[in-house]
Motif scaffolding. Structure first.
Motif, PDB file in Angstrom:
ATOM      1  N   ALA A 277      45.384  22.972  36.311  1.00  0.00           N
ATOM      2  CA  ALA A 277      44.945  24.354  36.471  1.00  0.00           C
ATOM      3  C   ALA A 277      43.422  24.445  36.439  1.00  0.00           C
ATOM      4  CB  ALA A 277      45.560  25.216  35.381  1.00  0.00           C
ATOM      5  N   ALA A 278      42.784  23.641  35.576  1.00  0.00           N
ATOM      6  CA  ALA A 278      41.317  23.675  35.488  1.00  0.00           C
ATOM      7  C   ALA A 278      40.680  23.196  36.792  1.00  0.00           C
ATOM      8  CB  ALA A 278      40.859  22.809  34.319  1.00  0.00           C
ATOM      9  N   GLU A 279      41.252  22.158  37.396  1.00  0.00           N
ATOM     10  CA  GLU A 279      40.699  21.671  38.671  1.00  0.00           C
ATOM     11  C   GLU A 279      40.833  22.736  39.772  1.00  0.00           C
ATOM     12  OE1 GLU A 279      42.508  18.021  39.716  1.00  0.00           O
ATOM     13  OE2 GLU A 279      41.670  16.906  38.022  1.00  0.00           O
ATOM     14  N   LEU A 280      42.006  23.402  39.805  1.00  0.00           N
ATOM     15  CA  LEU A 280      42.210  24.424  40.825  1.00  0.00           C
ATOM     16  C   LEU A 280      41.292  25.617  40.626  1.00  0.00           C
ATOM     17  CD1 LEU A 280      46.113  24.327  41.101  1.00  0.00           C
ATOM     18  CD2 LEU A 280      44.451  23.472  42.767  1.00  0.00           C
ATOM     19  N   LEU A 281      40.963  25.921  39.377  1.00  0.00           N
ATOM     20  CA  LEU A 281      40.086  27.060  39.098  1.00  0.00           C
ATOM     21  C   LEU A 281      38.656  26.820  39.589  1.00  0.00           C
ATOM     22  CD1 LEU A 281      41.238  28.156  35.513  1.00  0.00           C
ATOM     23  CD2 LEU A 281      41.475  29.432  37.642  1.00  0.00           C
ATOM     24  N   GLN A 282      38.307  25.569  39.825  1.00  0.00           N
ATOM     25  CA  GLN A 282      36.972  25.286  40.333  1.00  0.00           C
ATOM     26  C   GLN A 282      36.826  25.680  41.814  1.00  0.00           C
ATOM     27  OE1 GLN A 282      36.287  21.154  39.579  1.00  0.00           O
ATOM     28  NE2 GLN A 282      36.152  21.419  37.336  1.00  0.00           N
ATOM     29  N   GLU A 283      37.938  25.893  42.464  1.00  0.00           N
ATOM     30  CA  GLU A 283      37.921  26.272  43.878  1.00  0.00           C
ATOM     31  C   GLU A 283      37.977  27.799  44.008  1.00  0.00           C
ATOM     32  OE1 GLU A 283      41.223  24.360  45.642  1.00  0.00           O
ATOM     33  OE2 GLU A 283      40.582  22.313  45.081  1.00  0.00           O
ATOM     34  N   ASP A 284      37.553  28.282  45.191  1.00  0.00           N
ATOM     35  CA  ASP A 284      37.682  29.719  45.469  1.00  0.00           C
ATOM     36  C   ASP A 284      39.143  30.044  45.723  1.00  0.00           C
ATOM     37  OD1 ASP A 284      34.990  30.132  45.236  1.00  0.00           O
ATOM     38  OD2 ASP A 284      34.592  29.727  47.383  1.00  0.00           O
ATOM     39  N   MET A 285      39.618  31.122  45.099  1.00  0.00           N
ATOM     40  CA  MET A 285      41.012  31.518  45.262  1.00  0.00           C
ATOM     41  C   MET A 285      41.131  33.001  44.975  1.00  0.00           C
ATOM     42  SD  MET A 285      42.796  30.001  41.793  1.00  0.00           S
ATOM     43  CE  MET A 285      42.390  28.326  42.276  1.00  0.00           C
ATOM     44  N   PRO A 286      42.206  33.595  45.412  1.00  0.00           N
ATOM     45  CA  PRO A 286      42.412  35.014  45.129  1.00  0.00           C
ATOM     46  C   PRO A 286      42.460  35.274  43.620  1.00  0.00           C
ATOM     47  CG  PRO A 286      43.908  34.248  46.829  1.00  0.00           C
ATOM     48  CD  PRO A 286      43.240  33.034  46.289  1.00  0.00           C
ATOM     49  N   ALA A 287      42.100  36.471  43.236  1.00  0.00           N
ATOM     50  CA  ALA A 287      42.077  36.846  41.811  1.00  0.00           C
ATOM     51  C   ALA A 287      43.446  36.719  41.167  1.00  0.00           C
ATOM     52  CB  ALA A 287      41.550  38.280  41.667  1.00  0.00           C
ATOM     53  N   ALA A 288      44.494  37.026  41.899  1.00  0.00           N
ATOM     54  CA  ALA A 288      45.845  36.938  41.338  1.00  0.00           C
ATOM     55  C   ALA A 288      46.200  35.498  40.980  1.00  0.00           C
ATOM     56  CB  ALA A 288      46.859  37.517  42.330  1.00  0.00           C
ATOM     57  N   ASP A 289      45.841  34.546  41.896  1.00  0.00           N
ATOM     58  CA  ASP A 289      46.126  33.139  41.603  1.00  0.00           C
ATOM     59  C   ASP A 289      45.295  32.648  40.419  1.00  0.00           C
ATOM     60  OD1 ASP A 289      47.929  33.030  43.650  1.00  0.00           O
ATOM     61  OD2 ASP A 289      46.508  32.228  45.122  1.00  0.00           O
ATOM     62  N   ARG A 290      44.004  33.084  40.417  1.00  0.00           N
ATOM     63  CA  ARG A 290      43.150  32.682  39.295  1.00  0.00           C
ATOM     64  C   ARG A 290      43.726  33.168  37.957  1.00  0.00           C
ATOM     65  NH1 ARG A 290      37.984  30.970  38.873  1.00  0.00           N
ATOM     66  NH2 ARG A 290      37.758  31.160  41.154  1.00  0.00           N
ATOM     67  N   GLU A 291      44.186  34.428  37.944  1.00  0.00           N
ATOM     68  CA  GLU A 291      44.769  34.979  36.717  1.00  0.00           C
ATOM     69  C   GLU A 291      46.018  34.187  36.311  1.00  0.00           C
ATOM     70  OE1 GLU A 291      44.979  37.198  33.386  1.00  0.00           O
ATOM     71  OE2 GLU A 291      43.369  37.201  34.878  1.00  0.00           O
ATOM     72  N   ARG A 292      46.799  33.764  37.297  1.00  0.00           N
ATOM     73  CA  ARG A 292      48.022  33.008  36.996  1.00  0.00           C
ATOM     74  C   ARG A 292      47.680  31.647  36.380  1.00  0.00           C
ATOM     75  NH1 ARG A 292      50.958  29.662  40.337  1.00  0.00           N
ATOM     76  NH2 ARG A 292      49.747  30.357  42.161  1.00  0.00           N
ATOM     77  N   PHE A 293      46.661  30.968  36.931  1.00  0.00           N
ATOM     78  CA  PHE A 293      46.289  29.666  36.389  1.00  0.00           C
ATOM     79  C   PHE A 293      45.672  29.792  34.992  1.00  0.00           C
ATOM     80  CE2 PHE A 293      46.231  28.303  40.971  1.00  0.00           C
ATOM     81  CZ  PHE A 293      47.279  27.404  40.855  1.00  0.00           C
ATOM     82  N   VAL A 294      44.901  30.860  34.804  1.00  0.00           N
ATOM     83  CA  VAL A 294      44.340  31.099  33.462  1.00  0.00           C
ATOM     84  C   VAL A 294      45.459  31.341  32.452  1.00  0.00           C
ATOM     85  CG1 VAL A 294      42.957  32.686  32.075  1.00  0.00           C
ATOM     86  CG2 VAL A 294      42.105  31.913  34.307  1.00  0.00           C
ATOM     87  N   ALA A 295      46.444  32.122  32.845  1.00  0.00           N
ATOM     88  CA  ALA A 295      47.584  32.374  31.957  1.00  0.00           C
ATOM     89  C   ALA A 295      48.329  31.083  31.640  1.00  0.00           C
ATOM     90  CB  ALA A 295      48.521  33.400  32.586  1.00  0.00           C
ATOM     91  N   ASN A 296      48.431  30.202  32.657  1.00  0.00           N
ATOM     92  CA  ASN A 296      49.104  28.917  32.445  1.00  0.00           C
ATOM     93  C   ASN A 296      48.346  28.059  31.430  1.00  0.00           C
ATOM     94  OD1 ASN A 296      51.003  26.889  32.872  1.00  0.00           O
ATOM     95  ND2 ASN A 296      49.757  25.915  34.443  1.00  0.00           N
ATOM     96  N   ILE A 297      46.994  28.047  31.548  1.00  0.00           N
ATOM     97  CA  ILE A 297      46.180  27.298  30.586  1.00  0.00           C
ATOM     98  C   ILE A 297      46.387  27.852  29.176  1.00  0.00           C
ATOM     99  CG2 ILE A 297      43.809  26.835  29.870  1.00  0.00           C
ATOM    100  CD1 ILE A 297      43.068  26.635  32.817  1.00  0.00           C
ATOM    101  N   ARG A 298      46.388  29.176  29.059  1.00  0.00           N
ATOM    102  CA  ARG A 298      46.605  29.790  27.728  1.00  0.00           C
ATOM    103  C   ARG A 298      47.981  29.424  27.169  1.00  0.00           C
ATOM    104  NH1 ARG A 298      44.378  35.809  29.306  1.00  0.00           N
ATOM    105  NH2 ARG A 298      42.116  35.345  29.155  1.00  0.00           N
ATOM    106  N   ALA A 299      48.998  29.471  28.036  1.00  0.00           N
ATOM    107  CA  ALA A 299      50.357  29.167  27.566  1.00  0.00           C
ATOM    108  C   ALA A 299      50.463  27.716  27.097  1.00  0.00           C
ATOM    109  CB  ALA A 299      51.364  29.442  28.687  1.00  0.00           C
TER     110      ALA A 299
END
Length: 476
Positions: A277-299
């Protein structure tokens, strides 16, 4: 042969041989010892009588003088004496007097007057100024008929004018010899018996300690929770403490190695999810996907935190061999508080908690914090697996000397392949409705807490569907 029998037979052999040899020496020494004492008494008696007979011997009236009359009166005098339990009613001495040529001039029995005794050792040696004594059989065929003769010189100034001999049958001392030998054998038998009892007691004590130590070692080898059974400062207790210290060091090493292995294995999945998830967050992506990956990191971070917290709690419980403190715990009240605390979580999942705790004694002795955590794990498992719009039956009942807590749900139950493994560390089944798996530490924690409280925990499938968890604890 068992070590106990070896120790006992070895002890018995040593003590028995020592006692038998000692008794044999004592018994063999009784007869010569008594006879030596009798000979010493005869020597004193002969010299006293020789001094009393000197005047009559010098005057030539030894056969009918004062000495002869007094000796005759002495033989008729009554004797009534008890010697060490043996009754004596007569005088057993025989006294005879010979002249300087060895001819008998006086005999208290009156049988050998005029006979030549000059060649008997008692007379022959005494007339020559030496110590004269002999022991002769009155019946040549009977060994028990020996008579001891001891002589003393009768003097006229420095000149020996005769010999006085005092004789006493050795058979007169036979009752005393037999009595002494009997008492020696009796006390010897008591000594052997006492030694056997002491040896048996020492052997049983030693074997009992060794068996307890062996049971402790076997329990440790089997991976069971066991407390070192020996106390005090004895060698066995020291050995037990050495075994316990070795066990603790080995267990600590194995425990750390095992936990490092299992922890690293279980952390791979959440760490991989966090890293991806951290690697994917380094790329440009829609806000919804970013929020989903952040939630995954938190979980996943929360999962790691929960795993580490529970693992530390489990490690602490597993390392305990016993409860340091015990206090009364009311299970009914504890269940009521837990159900109230978990009610929001159950309601969120559409599940109802039904508590049945009938009035009556419900107290156990234990650690309230550990019991609370163990029961909470059982309840949380049931909430996770119970289907929506169902209820969970939580009950407290008394079973003889045990108090049993049961948690029954209407979920899918436990697959047959998982039943033998549900209490293993990190073993977890998929949750219904796509929920994440648990840490797999809750049931393992509950089992360790039950063992610390001398109880048990079971998990099985209900006949009508669902799972049934039971925690049994000894009632206080």
């Amino acid at each position: 042969m068992r070590i106990g029998l070896r120790i006992f037979f070895g002890f018995f052999l040593i003590v028995g041989l020592a006692t038998v040899l000692t008794l044999r020496v004592f018994v063999q020494e009784v007869k010569p010892g008594v006879r030596q004492a009798m000979e010493d008494t005869l020597i004193d008696t002969a010299h006293v009588l020789a001094a009393l007979a000197a005047d009559d011997m010098q005057a030539g009236r030894i056969a009918d003088g004062d000495f002869a009359r007094r000796m005759a009166a002495l033989r008729e005098a009554p004797v009534n004496a008890d010697v060490w339990g043996l009754h004596k009613d007569s005088i057993g001495y025989r006294v005879y007097v010979t002249d300087a040529g060895g001819i008998v001039r006086y005999d208290s029995t009156g049988t050998d007057v005029g006979r030549d005794y000059s060649r008997w050792n008692d007379v022959y040696l005494t007339l020559r100024g030496q110590y004269g004594a002999r022991s002769t059989r009155s019946d040549p065929e009977d060994e028990a008929s020996t008579v001891m003769y001891v002589a003393a010189p009768i003097r006229d100034g420095d000149r020996i004018i005769g010999a006085l001999t005092v004789a006493k049958p050795n058979a007169a001392m036979a009752p005393f010899i037999a009595r002494s030998q009997h008492r020696i054998l009796l006390y010897g038998g008591l000594l052997i018996g006492t030694a056997c009892v002491i040896g048996l007691a020492c052997t049983l004590w030693l074997v009992h300690g060794l068996r307890r130590l062996r049971g402790y070692a076997r329990a440790v080898a089997a991976g069971e929770r066991a407390e070192m059974p020996l106390r005090g400062t004895s060698e066995l207790a020291e050995l037990g403490r050495a075994v316990q210290g070795m066990r603790e060091r080995l267990e600590d090493k194995q425990y750390v190695e095992h936990y490092i292995h299992t922890l690293t294995h279980e952390m791979k999945s959440p760490l991989a999810a966090i890293g991806g998830a951290a690697e994917l967050l380094q790329e440009d992506m829609p806000a919804a996907d970013r929020e989903r990956f952040v939630a995954n990191i938190r979980a996943q971070s929360g999962r790691l935190e929960t795993m580490i917290r529970k693992l530390l709690a489990l490690a602490e419980v597993e390392q305990r061999q016993r409860l340091e403190t015990r206090e009364p715990v009311q299970l009914g009240a504890l269940l009521a508080r837990l159900c109230a605390e978990l009610e929001p979580r159950a309601r969120h999942r559409g599940v109802a908690l039904r508590l049945q705790a009938p009035p009556g004694p419900d107290v156990v002795a234990g650690d309230p914090f550990l019991l609370r955590q163990a029961i909470a794990n059982l309840l949380e498992n049931a909430i996770d697996f119970a289907p929506q719009d169902s209820d969970i039956a939580v009950a407290l009942e008394r079973r003889g000397a045990q108090l049993a807590i049961t948690v029954a749900d209407h979920g899918p139950g436990i697959p047959d392949y998982a039943l033998p493994r549900v209490f293993e560390r990190f073993y977890s089944l998929p949750r219904p409705r796509g929920a994440d798996k648990s840490t797999g530490l809750g049931l393992c924690f509950a089992r360790e807490v039950a063992a610390l409280h001398h109880g048990s925990v079971r998990l099985a499938n209900r006949p009508g569907g669902g799972a049934l968890a039971e925690l049994e604890l000894p009632a206080d």
